[in-house]
Write a protein that holds these residues in place. Sequence first.
Motif, short mmCIF file in Angstrom:
data_model
loop_
_atom_site.label_atom_id
_atom_site.label_comp_id
_atom_site.label_asym_id
_atom_site.label_seq_id
_atom_site.Cartn_x
_atom_site.Cartn_y
_atom_site.Cartn_z
N HIS A 137 0.88 -1.23 -0.14
CA HIS A 137 -0.23 0.21 -0.15
C HIS A 137 0.93 1.33 -0.10
O HIS A 137 0.29 2.42 -0.24
N HIS A 138 2.26 1.16 0.30
CA HIS A 138 3.14 2.35 0.37
C HIS A 138 3.35 2.74 -1.12
O HIS A 138 3.70 3.83 -1.14
N VAL A 139 3.10 1.87 -2.17
CA VAL A 139 3.57 2.19 -3.58
C VAL A 139 2.21 2.35 -4.52
O VAL A 139 2.28 2.74 -5.38
N GLN A 140 1.04 1.68 -3.97
CA GLN A 140 -0.14 1.50 -4.91
C GLN A 140 -0.91 2.55 -4.58
O GLN A 140 -0.92 3.23 -3.60
N ASP A 141 -1.31 3.08 -5.67
CA ASP A 141 -2.38 4.47 -5.81
C ASP A 141 -3.77 3.87 -5.71
O ASP A 141 -4.32 3.78 -6.87
N ALA A 142 -4.20 3.45 -4.57
CA ALA A 142 -5.46 2.64 -4.43
C ALA A 142 -6.59 3.72 -4.50
O ALA A 142 -6.46 4.80 -3.94
N PRO A 143 -7.86 3.50 -4.75
CA PRO A 143 -9.14 4.33 -4.91
C PRO A 143 -9.48 4.54 -3.61
O PRO A 143 -10.42 5.51 -3.25
N ASP A 144 -9.06 3.61 -2.63
CA ASP A 144 -9.61 3.89 -1.17
C ASP A 144 -8.29 3.84 -0.41
O ASP A 144 -7.24 3.42 -0.51
N TRP A 145 -8.51 4.10 1.08
CA TRP A 145 -7.30 4.26 1.99
C TRP A 145 -7.59 2.98 2.95
O TRP A 145 -8.38 2.93 3.67
N PRO B 77 -13.52 9.96 -2.39
CA PRO B 77 -14.21 10.46 -3.43
C PRO B 77 -13.54 9.84 -4.65
O PRO B 77 -12.37 9.69 -4.76
N GLU B 78 -14.41 9.95 -5.91
CA GLU B 78 -14.11 9.37 -7.00
C GLU B 78 -12.80 10.42 -7.72
O GLU B 78 -12.10 9.80 -8.50
N PHE B 79 -12.76 11.59 -7.29
CA PHE B 79 -11.51 12.54 -7.85
C PHE B 79 -10.26 12.68 -6.81
O PHE B 79 -9.37 12.90 -7.35
N LEU B 80 -10.47 11.60 -5.90
CA LEU B 80 -9.39 11.56 -5.12
C LEU B 80 -8.81 10.13 -4.84
O LEU B 80 -9.70 9.24 -4.09
N THR B 81 -7.58 9.86 -5.07
CA THR B 81 -6.91 8.59 -4.69
C THR B 81 -6.07 8.51 -3.62
O THR B 81 -6.05 9.52 -2.83
N GLN B 82 -5.65 7.41 -3.08
CA GLN B 82 -4.99 7.44 -2.10
C GLN B 82 -3.56 8.36 -1.87
O GLN B 82 -3.39 9.00 -0.87
N HIS B 83 -2.80 8.40 -3.06
CA HIS B 83 -1.79 9.16 -3.31
C HIS B 83 -2.24 10.68 -3.28
O HIS B 83 -1.60 11.63 -2.63
N GLY B 84 -3.11 10.99 -3.85
CA GLY B 84 -3.55 12.43 -3.86
C GLY B 84 -4.13 12.69 -2.41
O GLY B 84 -3.84 13.95 -1.91
N LEU B 85 -4.75 11.89 -1.59
CA LEU B 85 -5.08 12.22 -0.16
C LEU B 85 -3.83 12.42 0.63
O LEU B 85 -3.79 13.05 1.26
N MET B 86 -2.55 11.69 0.35
CA MET B 86 -1.30 11.91 0.89
C MET B 86 -0.76 13.42 0.57
O MET B 86 -0.41 13.99 1.56
N ALA C 34 0.08 18.73 2.63
CA ALA C 34 -0.05 20.31 2.55
C ALA C 34 -0.84 20.65 3.93
O ALA C 34 -0.60 21.85 4.38
N VAL C 35 -1.66 19.82 4.46
CA VAL C 35 -2.15 20.25 5.68
C VAL C 35 -1.12 20.20 6.72
O VAL C 35 -1.07 21.42 7.52
N ILE C 36 -0.24 19.20 6.79
CA ILE C 36 0.76 19.27 7.90
C ILE C 36 1.68 20.41 7.66
O ILE C 36 1.96 21.01 8.82
N LEU C 37 2.05 20.80 6.50
CA LEU C 37 3.10 22.02 6.25
C LEU C 37 2.24 23.34 6.69
O LEU C 37 2.82 24.29 7.39
#
Length: 242
Positions: free
Chosen positions: A2-10, A20-29, A34-37
Amino acid sequence: MHHVQDAPDWHIGGYTIPLPEFLTQHGLMAVLAAVILVTLFGVLYRKSGGAPKGVNSLLEPLVLFVRDEIVYPYMGEEDGRKLLPLFLTIFFMILTMNLMGLIPLFSTATGNLNATMALASVVFFLMTVGAIVKNGPSGFFHAFVPSGVPLPILFLLVPLEIMGVVIKGGVLGLRLFANMLAGHIALFSILGLILNFGAAGIPAVGLGLFVFFLELLVAFLQAYIFTMLSSMFVAQIYHPEH
């Protein structure tokens, strides 16, 4: 994986959080990074005249390192001061996403070519549109025509110079993606030895720890290299006379 897969769910342990359909796991990361920074620099960071304390003691040395060792030496102080916020954002964004990939339950957004090429596209935009704004259209295209070169050679040299700008932008994204993906695959392969061979694979634990700490070093190194090459490439276009 799961560290390298861009899954549609987390996937968190045995649980799956639908995205959401517009956001994958890597997109969420990337969004979490950005939130952390924003939290670190916008909420926890405090300007002070004395010695840095707390979060400041962690962030200020990195900020000064990027400014004094990367941006100013290549861009110069005048242009460097203007572009420093952008290069700092690139550095800390890459570093945060790299480090998140080493934490269980998270994944490596920089191991996704879409994420790294998006970052490279920002640099490419700066190398083209930014250079046109700074030097004007004539000054921008003049950078591809070295003075004193015979005309017949220019017909070959100018297209190569233009192609070089495009290649530089692409290489930035490709090398970051390849290095981060390769490191996690190597770590995954070593851990796979333990699962497949049981007690006989226990010696691989030490090798796995070594690769993990090597990946920790690579996380900082790749953020540095991407930012350094970005400032170098932009400086070459901004200051063709040098």
